[in-house]
Motif scaffolding. Structure first.
Motif: not given
Length: 91
Positions: A60-85
């Motif tokens: 399940l995790a291996v199949v979900d990995l590329p889809f998570s990569f795509v979703v994370d790429t689309f939301t990359l602009g919202q990621a601030d990498g703050g102290d809650r990261c």
């Protein structure tokens, strides 16, 4: 038998929807770049999660990995990498 096929089909569809990204975003907020990918990798390599699901979490995790990569790429602009990261996901 019909219920089992319906249940397994739903489980497969949920597993390929980038749900690692959605889970990490709901729990921690969109603060860390590629946190869904990190969560999927953690679930595929966490021995306690593997034992708890009798190894079912690995595909399940291996199949979900590329889809998570795509979703994370689309939301990359919202990621601030703050102290809650979170860099380590505990299961």
């Amino acid at each position: 038998m019909r219920f089992l096929i319906f249940f397994l089909s739903g489980l497969i569809l949920v597993s390929i929807s980038g749900c690692g990204s959605f889970w990490a975003g709901v729990v921690h907020g969109p603060t860390c770049p590629y946190q869904g990918v990190q969560f999927d990798f953690k679930m595929a390599t966490n021995w306690d999660a593997i034992k708890g699901t009798y190894g079912f979490v690995i595909p399940l995790a291996v199949v979900d990995l590329p889809f998570s990569f795509v979703v994370d790429t689309f939301t990359l602009g919202q990621a601030d990498g703050g102290d809650r990261c979170p860099r380590k996901f505990e299961s």
